[in-house]
Design an enzyme around this catalytic site. Structure first.
Site, PDB file in Angstrom:
ATOM      1  N   SER A 173       0.848  -1.198   0.000  1.00 35.22           N
ATOM      2  CA  SER A 173       0.000   0.000   0.000  1.00 35.22           C
ATOM      3  C   SER A 173       0.876   1.238   0.000  1.00 35.22           C
ATOM      4  CB  SER A 173      -0.879   0.032   1.254  1.00 35.22           C
ATOM      5  OG  SER A 173      -0.111   0.442   2.381  1.00 35.22           O
ATOM      6  N   ASP A 174       0.329   2.352  -0.458  1.00 33.88           N
ATOM      7  CA  ASP A 174       1.012   3.625  -0.244  1.00 33.88           C
ATOM      8  C   ASP A 174       0.979   3.907   1.270  1.00 33.88           C
ATOM      9  OD1 ASP A 174       2.286   6.064  -0.669  1.00 33.88           O
ATOM     10  OD2 ASP A 174       1.119   6.516  -2.446  1.00 33.88           O
ATOM     11  N   CYS A 175       1.715   4.946   1.685  1.00 37.59           N
ATOM     12  CA  CYS A 175       1.959   5.164   3.119  1.00 37.59           C
ATOM     13  C   CYS A 175       1.063   6.261   3.701  1.00 37.59           C
ATOM     14  CB  CYS A 175       3.417   5.565   3.331  1.00 37.59           C
ATOM     15  SG  CYS A 175       4.619   4.517   2.475  1.00 37.59           S
TER      16      CYS A 175
END
Ligand SMILES: *[C@@H]1O[C@H](CO)[C@@H](O)[C@H](O)[C@H]1NC(C)=O
Ligand SMILES: *[C@@H]1O[C@H](CO)[C@@H](O)[C@H](O)[C@H]1NC(C)=O
Ligand SMILES: *[C@@H]1O[C@H](CO)[C@@H](O)[C@H](O)[C@H]1NC(C)=O
Ligand SMILES: *[C@@H]1O[C@H](CO)[C@@H](O)[C@H](O)[C@H]1NC(C)=O
Ligand SMILES: *[C@@H]1O[C@H](CO)[C@@H](O)[C@H](O)[C@H]1NC(C)=O
Length: 771
Positions: free
Chosen positions: A299-301
């Site tokens: 996932s992106d952060c």
């Protein structure tokens, strides 16, 4: 103040000594040796574990490892700051490192210290896209992964790099457009696959193993950061199936299928009402199911946090955790899954098998990287170290990429190249003339060193410098001072544009003109100059510089992107003709009126005559431009001549095919019909000029206007170097179903029947595709 500082110092001193005495490493990630598992030489017990046995295949080793972990230990491996298991000889591992255009300090997995103070900083990717040189894309990746491995060996970098960014540069305002190879799906696909190969492929040709692991991001339809209150964390990208399949998805598909990437990152945004990291169709369905990703989905952060707190997509955080993992997510950048996975299992939303699947993908990637093979210094690349970072050859390549990418957009007879002997004094003006960090854009690292534009130019001729503006915002231009030096000089170079205060991550532009009073400065300076006036635009995205295009006193315009650590040297190479420019714009330069009229949030690629919406990119937009995709001049003229191309392609269809009895606009691009539907196009290219140079041959096709087809699209590109008056050949192998097909309204690939007009520059050739 002084006392307080000393106290803190003393406190830290005692604490650090104490920790060291207790055998704890205060900064374990950045020691002189990297973290690795299965250190059998210092811990012979580990020999009993199959997961440490390098003679076994990855799957057997991963299964063995997963079997040995408790549920709690497993949950430690679904987040970027992975928790090791000391009883099994597994240390902590930080998954997050970045290497967009050189090893970067963004992400906690990588650091620069006195041991390795910097790494080669290549131009920001958009300028690399402008080189249209596929072998160069791969070579950059190879150099970056060598430097990354070298840093890893001394404990300064991880093995998993979350690069490249292959989102389509859909709107000129996007602050992260600079990170991408541009607006065209074919260029982005080729760039992504080549850069990934350069990063990942090992020199021993072992396809199962990885030099470092790349990651293609941000999946998918992510290209709004922060525009008039629309934030990427909650933005819902409303995308048609047709646009999704022929614009947003192709770079990702190519990255997985052609690049064999080890990871894909899902984005923050929603696509058609579903967060990408919680959409089982997009993750498990497409990436893992259709494209068969061999690796992990991250996932992106922190997309999961945003999915819950900004998007309110589920009722509880446990539901978000369960949804993400069940959708196919393997790794969470952030701590959301640390906090909520156990509770999700306790509530029956998720089971241990789901977690096993995720960590198995993560472990498999680490196995392929050699993380479980013991001491890395005994493995391939084990001999790399600080001496292999910032080598003269690597730094020279950074300069080569920049000069290959720089785009010459206007050149009045007698302007460029400037003669380094005839020019006795050069006025160098502008807020970007004496910059360092501006040149490397975002997702940067500490570079080996900088050559500023001023230094680059001063190496050849005497210069006089005036900034002209306090900074790129240029609230008040210092016109008089600038005019004075310009009037006295033989030639003027104005280095204008933007920096990360104008366009960056989390910062989309509102206006696409030169910021503040920059254009006032440029016009006034040009007016008093007696010789050539060279406008250099250092920026990520395009700028409305119609005023400069129209001004006869401005004799040349160059776009230099954010040209990297050697940018100033490369600019001088082009200006003085040590290098003949060959870059081409990888994106459309729109007029300001375009952004005044078009909301950034409208994702549609295709125009809508009913509303006056003009569409996007060279494939669909028919309005006026400042400069167009593919624009770029040379100091030489190149002539093209068609040597061979068919006029007719017949698609073989079964006797019973429906299109045999009734009229069809197009046929499905499916395997039975696509067999043997390829041909060659041969071109002769001649350098008519007096300078050696490279010509970038862009082959476009304008398909029949069915299914809302693009007005034209790139079929392929090739670059060749030619000495003066020399002639060369280029051959494009065109696969009708792959290169000439289009996507219909339902997302199906079709071959349009009728006339396809192929073009290279002004050369046109009609090809009839029929049954
Ligand atoms: C989500 O909920 C919070 C608090 O309940 C609210 O402030 C926010 O506006 C909601 N966001 C969306 C996108 O509905
Ligand atoms: C765990 O859940 C999956 C669905 O996500 C299901 O297919 C599987 O049978 C479950 N396994 C166990 C051991 O309950
Ligand atoms: C260029 O910038 C550097 C660093 O900011 C500064 O030290 C130097 O004096 C500048 N050069 C000129 C000619 O002003
Ligand atoms: C250009 O210079 C002339 C005088 O040489 C002046 O009359 C004119 O206003 C100037 N134009 C601009 C655009 O500055
Ligand atoms: C493309 O890049 C390579 C480096 O990989 C370079 O050697 C070559 O000259 C470039 N091609 C052209 C035509 O400029």
């Amino acid at each position: 103040m002084a006392l307080a500082k000393n106290t803190v110092f003393l406190f830290c001193y005692i604490l650090c000594i104490t920790l060291t005495n207790f055998g704890l490493n205060f900064r374990p990630v950045f020691a002189q040796t990297p973290a690795f598992a299965c250190d059998v030489s210092s811990n012979p017990v580990l020999k009993n574990f199959s997961f440490c046995d390098v003679s076994l295949d990855v799957k057997t080793r991963v299964d063995d490892l997963v079997k040995r972990l408790t549920l709690q230990e497993k949950i430690g491996f679904v987040v970027n700051g992975a928790k090791g298991v000391s009883s099994l000889g597994i240390p902590d591992y930080e998954w997050w490192s970045e290497a967009l255009h050189g090893v970067s300090y963004i992400g906690p997995g990588t650091k620069f210290t006195s041991l390795v103070p910097g790494a080669t900083s290549f131009p920001q990717v958009l300028l690399t896209g402008a080189t249209f040189n596929e072998s160069l894309f791969e070579l950059i990746g190879k150099v970056v992964s060598t430097e990354a491995r070298a840093m890893h060996n001394v404990g300064l970098a991880g093995l998993t790099f979350w690069s490249p960014n292959i989102n389509i540069f859909r709107d000129p305002r996007w602050g992260r457009g600079q990170e991408t190879p541009g607006e065209d799906p074919v260029l982005s696909s080729k760039y992504g696959a080549a850069y990934v190969r350069g990063l990942q492929q090992r020199d021993d040709g072992d396809k199962d193993r990885l030099k470092v692991a790349a990651c293609c991001k941000h999946y998918t339809a992510y290209d709004v950061d922060s525009w008039k209150g629309n934030l990427r964390y909650s933005f819902n990208a409303v995308v048609t199936q047709q646009d999704l399949d022929d614009t947003f998805q192709p770079p990702f598909k190519s990255c997985v299928l052609d690049g064999n990437v080890a990871s894909v990152m899902c984005s923050y945004n929603q696509v058609n009402g579903k967060p990408t990291c919680g959409d089982p169709d997009l993750l498990a369905g497409v990436i893992r199911g259709q494209w068969k990703l061999n690796g992990y989905i991250v996932s992106d952060c922190d997309s999961l946090k945003e999915m819950f707190y900004s998007q309110n997509y589920t009722k509880t955080p446990e539901e978000t955790a369960a949804l993400a993992i069940k959708s196919g997510l393997d790794l969470n950048c952030g701590s959301f899954l640390t906090d909520h996975t156990q509770a999700a299992i306790d509530r029956g939303l998720l089971n241990e098998t789901d977690v096993n699947k995720a960590i198995s993908n993560n472990f498999a990637t680490l196995m392929r990287l050699g993380f479980f093979d013991g001491d890395p210094s005994k493995q391939l690349y084990g001999n790399l170290g600080p001496k292999d970072v910032c080598t003269p050859a690597n730094q020279e390549l950074a300069r080569e990429v920049a000069r290959e990418g720089i785009v010459l957009l206007k050149n009045t007879e007698g302007s460029l190249p400037l003669s380094p002997t005839a020019i006795k004094s050069l006025a160098v003006i502008g807020p970007n003339a004496n910059v360092t960090k501006t040149m490397i854009g975002n997702y940067e690292g500490t570079p080996c060193k900088y050559t500023t534009p001023l230094q680059g130019l001063t190496a050849s001729v005497a210069t006089v410098y005036q900034p002209g503006c306090a900074d790129v915002s240029c609230a008040t231009a210092q016109v008089e001072e600038a005019k004075k030096v310009a009037a006295a000089a033989d030639a003027v170079v104005l280095i204008m544009g933007s920096d990360l205060s104008i366009e960056a991550e989390a910062k989309d532009r509102l206006d696409i003109t030169l910021p503040g009073q920059q254009s006032i400065l440029v016009t006034a300076v040009a007016n008093v100059s007696k010789g050539p006036v060279i406008l250099v635009i250092m920026s990520g995205g395009g700028m409305d510089v119609q005023f400069a295009k129209d001004d006869p006193k401005i004799t040349s315009i160059l776009w230099v992107g954010f040209p990297g650590e050697a940018g100033g040297a490369a600019i001088a190479d082009v200006i003085f003709g040590y290098y003949n420019p060959s870059g081409r714009l990888p994106m459309t330069w729109y007029p300001q009126s375009y952004v005044d009229k078009v909301p950034m949030t409208n994702m549609n690629m295709r125009p809508d005559p009913a509303t006056g919406y003009p569409g996007r990119t060279y494939r669909f937009y028919t309005g006026s431009t400042i400069f167009s995709f593919g624009d770029g001049l040379s100091y030489s003229q190149f002539n093209h001549h068609l040597v061979h191309a068919p006029n007719l392609v017949s698609v073989p269809l079964d006797a019973g095919h429906v299109c045999r009895s009734s009229k069809c606009n197009s046929i499905d691009a499916v395997e039975e019909t696509c067999k043997n539907l390829a041909f060659d196009i041969d071109l002769r290219v001649k350098n008519m000029g007096k300078m050696a140079g490279s010509e970038t041959v862009l082959l476009f096709s304008s398909p029949p206007r069915v299914h809302n087809a693009p007005q034209k699209h790139l079929v392929g590109f090739q670059k060749l170097h030619l000495t003066p008056m020399a002639e060369g050949r280029v051959r494009f192998n065109v696969d009708v179903c792959k290169h000439l097909s289009l996507v219909d309204e339902h997302g199906n690939r079709k071959v349009a029947l009728g006339l396809h007009v192929l073009h290279v520059g002004s050369l046109k050739h009609s090809l009839n595709v029929r049954i």
